[in-house]
Scaffold this motif. Structure first.
Motif, mmCIF file in Angstrom:
data_model
loop_
_atom_site.group_PDB
_atom_site.id
_atom_site.type_symbol
_atom_site.label_atom_id
_atom_site.label_comp_id
_atom_site.label_asym_id
_atom_site.label_seq_id
_atom_site.Cartn_x
_atom_site.Cartn_y
_atom_site.Cartn_z
ATOM 1 N N GLN A 269 -10.070 10.571 48.688
ATOM 2 C CA GLN A 269 -9.039 10.999 49.623
ATOM 3 C C GLN A 269 -7.681 11.166 48.930
ATOM 4 O O GLN A 269 -7.294 10.365 48.082
ATOM 5 C CB GLN A 269 -8.927 9.995 50.764
ATOM 6 N N LEU B 218 -3.372 8.605 54.277
ATOM 7 C CA LEU B 218 -3.428 7.609 55.349
ATOM 8 C C LEU B 218 -2.028 7.219 55.810
ATOM 9 O O LEU B 218 -1.794 7.026 57.010
ATOM 10 C CB LEU B 218 -4.206 6.381 54.876
ATOM 11 N N GLN B 219 -1.102 7.137 54.873
ATOM 12 C CA GLN B 219 0.289 6.853 55.240
ATOM 13 C C GLN B 219 0.853 7.964 56.127
ATOM 14 O O GLN B 219 1.570 7.700 57.099
ATOM 15 C CB GLN B 219 1.147 6.687 53.985
ATOM 16 N N ALA C 7 -0.712 7.654 59.549
ATOM 17 C CA ALA C 7 -0.152 6.478 60.221
ATOM 18 C C ALA C 7 1.255 6.770 60.737
ATOM 19 O O ALA C 7 1.610 6.394 61.868
ATOM 20 C CB ALA C 7 -0.129 5.294 59.257
ATOM 21 N N THR D 199 0.805 1.387 58.278
ATOM 22 C CA THR D 199 -0.265 1.984 57.479
ATOM 23 C C THR D 199 -1.491 1.077 57.408
ATOM 24 O O THR D 199 -2.629 1.544 57.538
ATOM 25 C CB THR D 199 0.234 2.295 56.060
ATOM 26 N N ARG D 200 -1.277 -0.203 57.202
ATOM 27 C CA ARG D 200 -2.415 -1.124 57.087
ATOM 28 C C ARG D 200 -3.230 -1.161 58.377
ATOM 29 O O ARG D 200 -4.470 -1.108 58.340
ATOM 30 C CB ARG D 200 -1.923 -2.525 56.731
ATOM 31 N N THR E 214 -5.084 2.143 58.787
ATOM 32 C CA THR E 214 -6.187 2.246 57.832
ATOM 33 C C THR E 214 -7.393 1.429 58.283
ATOM 34 O O THR E 214 -8.545 1.881 58.182
ATOM 35 C CB THR E 214 -5.728 1.792 56.443
ATOM 36 N N GLU E 215 -7.152 0.245 58.802
ATOM 37 C CA GLU E 215 -8.256 -0.592 59.284
ATOM 38 C C GLU E 215 -8.996 0.095 60.437
ATOM 39 O O GLU E 215 -10.230 0.097 60.482
ATOM 40 C CB GLU E 215 -7.711 -1.952 59.725
ATOM 41 N N TYR F 107 -8.996 3.352 61.085
ATOM 42 C CA TYR F 107 -9.571 4.588 60.537
ATOM 43 C C TYR F 107 -10.970 4.323 59.986
ATOM 44 O O TYR F 107 -11.909 5.067 60.267
ATOM 45 C CB TYR F 107 -8.628 5.098 59.454
ATOM 46 N N TRP F 108 -11.114 3.263 59.203
ATOM 47 C CA TRP F 108 -12.412 2.980 58.575
ATOM 48 C C TRP F 108 -13.359 2.253 59.524
ATOM 49 O O TRP F 108 -14.576 2.493 59.484
ATOM 50 C CB TRP F 108 -12.212 2.179 57.295
ATOM 51 N N ASP G 255 -6.740 14.989 58.174
ATOM 52 C CA ASP G 255 -7.849 14.244 57.582
ATOM 53 C C ASP G 255 -8.743 15.165 56.759
ATOM 54 O O ASP G 255 -9.108 14.852 55.612
ATOM 55 C CB ASP G 255 -8.648 13.579 58.697
#
Length: 207
Positions: free
Chosen positions: A20, A25-26, A29, A36-37, A40-41, A43-44, A84
């Motif tokens: 990626q 991701l930032q 977000a 962001t964290r 990201t959590e 997202y996955w 994405d």
């Protein structure tokens, strides 16, 4: 029983295509006004059914946004979806050239974990994929690595035996899953090392 066929089965991301895009991701977000964290959590965590073709893009992004307790309007979902897709759009041109060159000495196929709508864009942007002997995208076949069903799909589609395959992936768990059904497997770390492995695997005189 194995035949005299030799099929090199490639993963896509981390092998032929880049991982990626940094900062993606930032960016997504920030679009959601989320840390962001945390983004990201989510997202996955929501990704597996989307990769495996059990959720549409809309359902996936709705799940992500609900996890974050955020509104999930159509415009936001479409913007995130397109960002994405773009973030996973880069290929390694040297690896593409290597994969194409192998078709002179072996059958070449691809098995990638990628959502269906991403796959459609990738197929259009990367016409060399149509040269391969088989292309299996998880979102299209309804199974994602390391699910054995993803590997069995390729065996069936190519009317081959597991022992006819050398599977290349950058993730040990996926290579282990391929080996478990009877394929040879190699964890990818670089083109030069891979070329040596493939040369040793193919019959003498084919390379």
């Amino acid at each position: 029983m194995p035949t005299d066929r030799h099929i090199v089965l490639f993963d896509l991301f981390g092998v032929i295509a880049r991982h990626q895009r940094p900062g993606a991701l930032q960016k997504m977000a920030a679009r959601c006004h989320a840390p962001t964290r945390t983004f990201t959590e989510a997202y996955w965590a929501c990704r597996p059914p989307y990769d495996a073709g059990r959720h549409s893009a809309s359902a996936y992004w709705t799940a992500v946004l609900r996890t974050l307790s955020l509104p999930h309007d159509a415009d936001t979902i479409e913007e995130l979806r397109l960002t994405d897709i773009d973030s996973w759009s880069r290929v390694d041109d040297r690896m593409v050239a290597y994969v194409r060159s192998l078709r002179d000495v072996a059958e070449v196929a691809l098995l990638s974990n990628i959502p269906s709508d991403h796959a459609d864009v990738f197929l259009t942007a990367q016409p060399w994929l149509h040269e391969l002997d088989h292309v299996a995208f998880s979102g299209k076949i309804g199974a994602a690595k390391p699910d054995p069903a993803a590997f069995h799909h390729c065996v069936t589609a190519l009317q081959a035996a597991p022992a006819d395959f050398l599977f290349i992936d950058d993730r040990e768990e996926n290579v282990g899953a391929a080996r478990a059904i009877g394929m040879e497997g190699h964890v990818f770390t670089g083109r030069e090392e891979l070329a040596a492995v493939v040369d040793n695997w193919l019959p003498t005189g084919t390379t």
